[in-house]
Design a protein around this motif. Structure first.
Motif, mmCIF file in Angstrom:
data_model
loop_
_atom_site.group_PDB
_atom_site.id
_atom_site.type_symbol
_atom_site.label_atom_id
_atom_site.label_comp_id
_atom_site.label_asym_id
_atom_site.label_seq_id
_atom_site.Cartn_x
_atom_site.Cartn_y
_atom_site.Cartn_z
ATOM 1 N N HIS A 1 0.835 -1.194 0.000
ATOM 2 C CA HIS A 1 0.000 0.000 0.000
ATOM 3 C C HIS A 1 0.875 1.250 0.000
ATOM 4 C CE1 HIS A 1 -3.544 -2.362 0.341
ATOM 5 N NE2 HIS A 1 -3.274 -2.806 1.557
ATOM 6 N N LYS A 2 0.281 2.322 -0.468
ATOM 7 C CA LYS A 2 0.973 3.618 -0.493
ATOM 8 C C LYS A 2 0.755 4.269 0.870
ATOM 9 C CE LYS A 2 1.390 7.927 -3.111
ATOM 10 N NZ LYS A 2 0.789 8.782 -4.167
ATOM 11 N N VAL A 3 1.840 4.399 1.649
ATOM 12 C CA VAL A 3 1.730 4.797 3.055
ATOM 13 C C VAL A 3 2.667 5.965 3.345
ATOM 14 C CG1 VAL A 3 2.012 4.032 5.442
ATOM 15 C CG2 VAL A 3 1.173 2.428 3.708
ATOM 16 N N LEU A 4 2.158 6.903 4.125
ATOM 17 C CA LEU A 4 2.975 8.006 4.617
ATOM 18 C C LEU A 4 2.906 8.034 6.137
ATOM 19 C CD1 LEU A 4 4.613 10.673 4.178
ATOM 20 C CD2 LEU A 4 2.412 11.873 4.225
ATOM 21 N N VAL A 5 4.065 8.187 6.778
ATOM 22 C CA VAL A 5 4.128 8.376 8.225
ATOM 23 C C VAL A 5 4.528 9.824 8.481
ATOM 24 C CG1 VAL A 5 5.244 7.706 10.378
ATOM 25 C CG2 VAL A 5 4.796 5.979 8.606
ATOM 26 N N LEU A 6 3.668 10.539 9.193
ATOM 27 C CA LEU A 6 3.971 11.909 9.609
ATOM 28 C C LEU A 6 4.411 11.840 11.064
ATOM 29 C CD1 LEU A 6 4.015 14.927 8.979
ATOM 30 C CD2 LEU A 6 1.589 15.029 9.617
ATOM 31 N N ASP A 7 5.673 12.157 11.309
ATOM 32 C CA ASP A 7 6.273 11.912 12.618
ATOM 33 C C ASP A 7 6.842 13.202 13.203
ATOM 34 O OD1 ASP A 7 7.414 10.746 14.841
ATOM 35 O OD2 ASP A 7 9.170 9.998 13.764
ATOM 36 N N SER A 8 6.417 13.540 14.413
ATOM 37 C CA SER A 8 6.916 14.734 15.083
ATOM 38 C C SER A 8 8.276 14.508 15.726
ATOM 39 C CB SER A 8 5.915 15.212 16.147
ATOM 40 O OG SER A 8 5.766 14.233 17.152
ATOM 41 N N GLY A 9 8.686 13.231 15.844
ATOM 42 C CA GLY A 9 10.004 12.916 16.374
ATOM 43 C C GLY A 9 10.120 12.946 17.883
ATOM 44 N N ASP A 10 8.991 13.098 18.579
ATOM 45 C CA ASP A 10 9.048 13.096 20.040
ATOM 46 C C ASP A 10 8.209 11.947 20.576
ATOM 47 O OD1 ASP A 10 6.480 13.934 19.621
ATOM 48 O OD2 ASP A 10 6.740 15.937 20.482
ATOM 49 N N GLY A 11 7.956 11.953 21.869
ATOM 50 C CA GLY A 11 7.166 10.892 22.467
ATOM 51 C C GLY A 11 8.007 9.999 23.353
ATOM 52 N N ARG A 12 7.344 9.072 24.008
ATOM 53 C CA ARG A 12 8.012 8.215 24.979
ATOM 54 C C ARG A 12 9.166 7.420 24.369
ATOM 55 N NH1 ARG A 12 2.774 5.753 28.235
ATOM 56 N NH2 ARG A 12 2.851 7.184 30.007
ATOM 57 N N SER A 13 8.928 6.827 23.201
ATOM 58 C CA SER A 13 9.963 5.978 22.619
ATOM 59 C C SER A 13 11.170 6.770 22.153
ATOM 60 C CB SER A 13 9.401 5.154 21.453
ATOM 61 O OG SER A 13 8.899 5.997 20.432
ATOM 62 N N ALA A 14 11.006 8.072 21.975
ATOM 63 C CA ALA A 14 12.131 8.904 21.544
ATOM 64 C C ALA A 14 13.076 9.235 22.694
ATOM 65 C CB ALA A 14 11.615 10.196 20.906
ATOM 66 N N ILE A 15 12.606 9.079 23.930
ATOM 67 C CA ILE A 15 13.437 9.464 25.072
ATOM 68 C C ILE A 15 13.787 8.300 25.990
ATOM 69 C CG2 ILE A 15 12.602 11.848 25.068
ATOM 70 C CD1 ILE A 15 10.804 11.139 27.431
ATOM 71 N N CYS A 16 13.145 7.143 25.805
ATOM 72 C CA CYS A 16 13.461 6.001 26.668
ATOM 73 C C CYS A 16 14.758 5.350 26.205
ATOM 74 C CB CYS A 16 12.330 4.975 26.658
ATOM 75 S SG CYS A 16 12.666 3.566 27.747
ATOM 76 N N GLN A 17 15.752 5.348 27.079
ATOM 77 C CA GLN A 17 17.068 4.835 26.710
ATOM 78 C C GLN A 17 17.180 3.312 26.827
ATOM 79 O OE1 GLN A 17 19.240 6.996 25.342
ATOM 80 N NE2 GLN A 17 17.581 8.453 25.633
#
Length: 300
Positions: free
Chosen positions: A25-41
């Motif tokens: 399928h033709k898919v686009l992900v619009l991502d702000s780049g933040d959130g829990r997974s962006a900061i959990c080490q």
């Protein structure tokens, strides 16, 4: 027009993107780049990663995997959503617009983390936010709960299952009910009402806090519990999606579709236990049913 637009490039969004890409399928992900997974080490309770795995790593390899299947990515925060004839339009903070026949909301939740820069490298390694995910990590270790009012008291009492060496610092000095105070006393939890002046850490290693009165409290581990986490359901509200009283999105448990036709939701945004592995499952489940509805329209 895309077959599906995914809002959010975290764990749920990426898993859905990979599967929809595998459906061609033709898919686009619009991502702000933040959130829990962006900061959990480091996540410690995921099958196949006994030594832990970081959120940024999962996001990076997930994006690479999705791109192999032709999934497109755009960095930006979605701010407006509206229905169109036969689809939806999403506008980003930069003014760009994207249209799709199907919409998957995977915008997640963000914890209220106090603005101490020393905390960021410690998150998921020696300082945690979720007792179900990481309560085990403080087993028999001295632990400072950095929190506010009832939320912090509840966290301290929950962690008493794992350790009897807990100090709760009520940073905002919000009221704690007498029964909570009594319960903490019974569990041997030290209760402190002074605000935190500074967090002590050597890179990923949390060492304790300095209070506003100058007192230094040392500890092996830390937990954050301020309450008031942000459920990012603003776009869902704009589209008329039904929400739980706590602002999480309500979905069909089988398909993950919301009450609005062709709008799905997955991950922490949905009303259930907020876990990385559940987010993966949500993303997969939603993508399968998105594919089924596309097939039902005779697209392929």
């Amino acid at each position: 027009m895309y077959d599906c637009l995914i809002i959010g490039g975290g764990i749920a969004g990426l898993q859905a993107a990979i599967q929809l890409g595998r459906y061609n399928h033709k898919v686009l992900v619009l991502d702000s780049g933040d959130g829990r997974s962006a900061i959990c080490q480091s996540y410690h309770n995921i099958l196949g990663y006994p030594d832990g795995v970081s959120g940024p790593y999962l996001r990076e390899v997930g994006r690479q995997q999705a791109e192999k299947y032709g999934v497109e990515f755009v960095m930006g925060k979605a701010v407006n959503a509206k229905k169109l004839e036969g689809g939806f339009e999403i506008q980003s903070e930069h003014g760009d617009s994207y249209q799709a026949k199907r919409l998957l909301l995977a915008t997640g939740v963000m914890d209220r983390i106090p603005p101490f820069p020393e905390l960021m490298p410690t998150l998921g390694i020696t300082v945690y936010v979720c007792p179900d995910c990481d309560g085990y990590e403080v087993k028999d270790k001295s632990t400072i709960v950095m929190g506010s009012g009832k939320a912090g008291a509840n966290m301290a009492l929950t962690l008493a299952y794992f350790t009897d060496k807990i100090t709760y610092v009520n940073h905002e000095n919000k009221e704690v009910e007498q029964e909570k105070l009594a319960a903490m006393k019974e569990k041997g939890i030290t209760y402190v009402e002074w605000p935190i002046e500074k967090v002590l850490a050597d890179g990923p290693d949390f060492r304790g806090v300095v209070l506003a009165n100058g007192e230094e409290l040392t500890s092996e581990r830390g937990f954050i519990a301020f309450g008031g986490n942000e459920v990012k359901s603003q776009l869902a509200q704009q589209l008329g999606v039904d929400l739980h009283k706590n602002k999480h999105v309500l979905v069909d448990p089988r398909t993950k579709m919301t009450n609005v036709e062709n709008v799905w939701a997955a991950g922490d945004l949905v009303a259930h236990s907020e876990q990385t592995t559940i987010a993966m499952g949500d993303g997969m489940q939603a993508s399968i049913w998105i594919h089924k509805t596309i097939l039902a329209e005779g697209k392929r």
